[in-house]
Design a protein around this motif. Structure first.
Motif, short mmCIF file in Angstrom:
data_model
loop_
_atom_site.label_atom_id
_atom_site.label_comp_id
_atom_site.label_asym_id
_atom_site.label_seq_id
_atom_site.Cartn_x
_atom_site.Cartn_y
_atom_site.Cartn_z
N ASN A 292 0.82 -1.22 0.00
CA ASN A 292 0.00 0.00 0.00
C ASN A 292 0.84 1.27 0.00
O ASN A 292 0.46 2.27 0.59
N HIS A 293 2.03 1.22 -0.62
CA HIS A 293 2.89 2.40 -0.77
C HIS A 293 3.29 3.02 0.56
O HIS A 293 3.40 4.23 0.69
N LEU A 294 3.48 2.20 1.56
CA LEU A 294 3.83 2.65 2.90
C LEU A 294 5.32 2.46 3.13
O LEU A 294 5.87 1.42 2.76
N ASN A 295 5.96 3.46 3.72
CA ASN A 295 7.38 3.38 4.06
C ASN A 295 7.53 3.56 5.56
O ASN A 295 6.92 4.47 6.14
N LEU A 296 8.34 2.72 6.20
CA LEU A 296 8.67 2.85 7.61
C LEU A 296 10.12 3.28 7.72
O LEU A 296 10.99 2.69 7.08
N VAL A 297 10.40 4.30 8.53
CA VAL A 297 11.76 4.73 8.80
C VAL A 297 12.20 4.05 10.10
O VAL A 297 11.61 4.28 11.15
N VAL A 298 13.21 3.19 9.99
CA VAL A 298 13.68 2.39 11.12
C VAL A 298 15.10 2.81 11.46
O VAL A 298 15.98 2.81 10.60
N VAL A 299 15.31 3.19 12.72
CA VAL A 299 16.64 3.58 13.20
C VAL A 299 16.94 2.77 14.44
O VAL A 299 16.11 2.68 15.35
N ASN A 300 18.13 2.18 14.48
CA ASN A 300 18.54 1.34 15.61
C ASN A 300 17.49 0.27 15.91
O ASN A 300 17.13 0.02 17.06
N ASN A 301 16.94 -0.31 14.85
CA ASN A 301 15.96 -1.39 14.93
C ASN A 301 14.62 -0.99 15.55
O ASN A 301 13.90 -1.83 16.05
N VAL A 302 14.30 0.30 15.53
CA VAL A 302 13.03 0.78 16.06
C VAL A 302 12.33 1.63 14.99
O VAL A 302 12.91 2.59 14.50
N PRO A 303 11.09 1.27 14.62
CA PRO A 303 10.36 2.12 13.66
C PRO A 303 9.98 3.44 14.32
O PRO A 303 9.34 3.44 15.38
N LEU A 304 10.38 4.55 13.70
CA LEU A 304 10.13 5.87 14.28
C LEU A 304 9.09 6.68 13.51
O LEU A 304 8.29 7.38 14.10
N PHE A 305 9.15 6.61 12.18
CA PHE A 305 8.25 7.41 11.34
C PHE A 305 7.71 6.54 10.22
O PHE A 305 8.29 5.51 9.88
N PHE A 306 6.60 6.99 9.63
CA PHE A 306 6.07 6.34 8.45
C PHE A 306 5.51 7.41 7.52
O PHE A 306 5.20 8.52 7.95
N ASN A 307 5.44 7.08 6.24
CA ASN A 307 4.76 7.95 5.29
C ASN A 307 4.13 7.10 4.20
O ASN A 307 4.44 5.93 4.04
N ILE A 308 3.23 7.72 3.46
CA ILE A 308 2.52 7.04 2.40
C ILE A 308 2.71 7.83 1.11
O ILE A 308 2.48 9.03 1.07
N ARG A 309 3.18 7.13 0.07
CA ARG A 309 3.36 7.73 -1.26
C ARG A 309 4.11 9.06 -1.22
O ARG A 309 3.64 10.07 -1.73
N ASP A 310 5.24 9.09 -0.60
CA ASP A 310 6.06 10.31 -0.50
C ASP A 310 5.33 11.47 0.16
O ASP A 310 5.66 12.63 -0.08
N GLY A 311 4.34 11.19 0.98
CA GLY A 311 3.63 12.23 1.73
C GLY A 311 4.46 12.62 2.94
O GLY A 311 5.61 12.22 3.09
N PRO A 312 3.88 13.42 3.82
CA PRO A 312 4.62 13.85 5.00
C PRO A 312 4.91 12.68 5.94
O PRO A 312 4.14 11.73 6.02
N TYR A 313 6.04 12.77 6.63
CA TYR A 313 6.38 11.74 7.61
C TYR A 313 5.55 11.96 8.85
O TYR A 313 5.33 13.09 9.29
N MET A 314 5.07 10.86 9.42
CA MET A 314 4.30 10.91 10.65
C MET A 314 4.98 10.02 11.68
O MET A 314 5.45 8.93 11.33
N PRO A 315 5.06 10.47 12.93
CA PRO A 315 5.71 9.63 13.95
C PRO A 315 4.84 8.45 14.32
O PRO A 315 3.62 8.49 14.18
N THR A 316 5.47 7.39 14.79
CA THR A 316 4.70 6.28 15.34
C THR A 316 4.15 6.73 16.69
O THR A 316 4.65 7.68 17.30
N LEU A 317 3.14 6.05 17.18
CA LEU A 317 2.56 6.42 18.47
C LEU A 317 3.56 6.26 19.62
O LEU A 317 3.56 7.04 20.57
N ARG A 318 4.43 5.27 19.53
CA ARG A 318 5.44 5.10 20.58
C ARG A 318 6.34 6.33 20.67
O ARG A 318 6.67 6.79 21.75
N LEU A 319 6.72 6.88 19.51
CA LEU A 319 7.54 8.10 19.49
C LEU A 319 6.73 9.29 19.96
O LEU A 319 7.23 10.12 20.72
#
Length: 192
Positions: free
Chosen positions: A56-83
């Motif tokens: 579904n064109h979803l990207n997860l940004v993972v740093v130090n083995n923890v997902p921090l942000f996600f975006n859809i179709r090159d849209g704005p990055y959104m933080p995960t709820l944990r962050l």
């Protein structure tokens, strides 16, 4: 969006080049100025940044083995709820009334009446197509992250239909598998 998310939906994982990492860092810094003080700790320049591409064109940004942000179709990055729970003031906030809580936690979009009722609250500075934190009446932490379909003024004036698309909420697939994604990422790079 993440209702049935699992690690099987991750189709590719790439450690990005330094230039792409700078671009992602700059995009996040522009979108969330409240993170500037801690951005170096969240996304260190020397640490590998991994972009996990999902269905579904979803990207997860993972740093130090923890997902921090996600975006859809090159849209704005959104933080995960944990962050977002660690840094609660990085996003604009909208609040739903108590009656909407159970629907939001089951993945439903946020309807305008839930935001305009006596228990709800709108930030007049929120425009259309803006990532927002969804707070709940009487609760301290955000229960969801959404993407506005219309501005706060339009939500108040129209008071009908979907006001915010629910992107990520407590106990959805990303919340439950946040550390599983991290584990899968570390295992796949350990194989090389």
């Amino acid at each position: 969006m993440f209702k049935k998310f699992s690690t099987e939906e991750v189709s590719a994982q790439n450690q990005v080049k330094a230039s792409v990492q700078r671009k992602i860092r700059q995009s996040i810094a522009d979108e969330y100025p409240g993170l500037e003080q801690v951005l170096e700790d969240l996304i260190p320049k020397k640490s590998p940044l991994i972009v996990a591409k999902c269905q579904n064109h979803l990207n997860l940004v993972v740093v130090n083995n923890v997902p921090l942000f996600f975006n859809i179709r090159d849209g704005p990055y959104m933080p995960t709820l944990r962050l977002l729970h660690q840094y609660p003031d990085i996003m604009k906030k909208l609040q739903v009334d108590r009656g909407a809580i159970r629907f939001v936690l089951s993945g439903a979009n946020i309807m305008c009446p839930g935001l305009t009722s006596p228990g709800g609250s709108l930030d007049d500075e929120v425009g259309a197509e803006t990532p927002v934190a969804i707070m709940a009446e009487g609760k301290q932490h955000a229960l969801a992250i959404g993407f506005t379909k219309m501005s706060a003024k339009e939500i108040r004036d129209i008071n009908k239909g979907i006001g915010v698309d629910n992107m990520h909420y407590l106990n959805d697939g990303l919340w439950k598998s946040g550390y599983i994604v991290a584990l899968a990422t570390s295992l796949s790079f350990a194989a090389y």
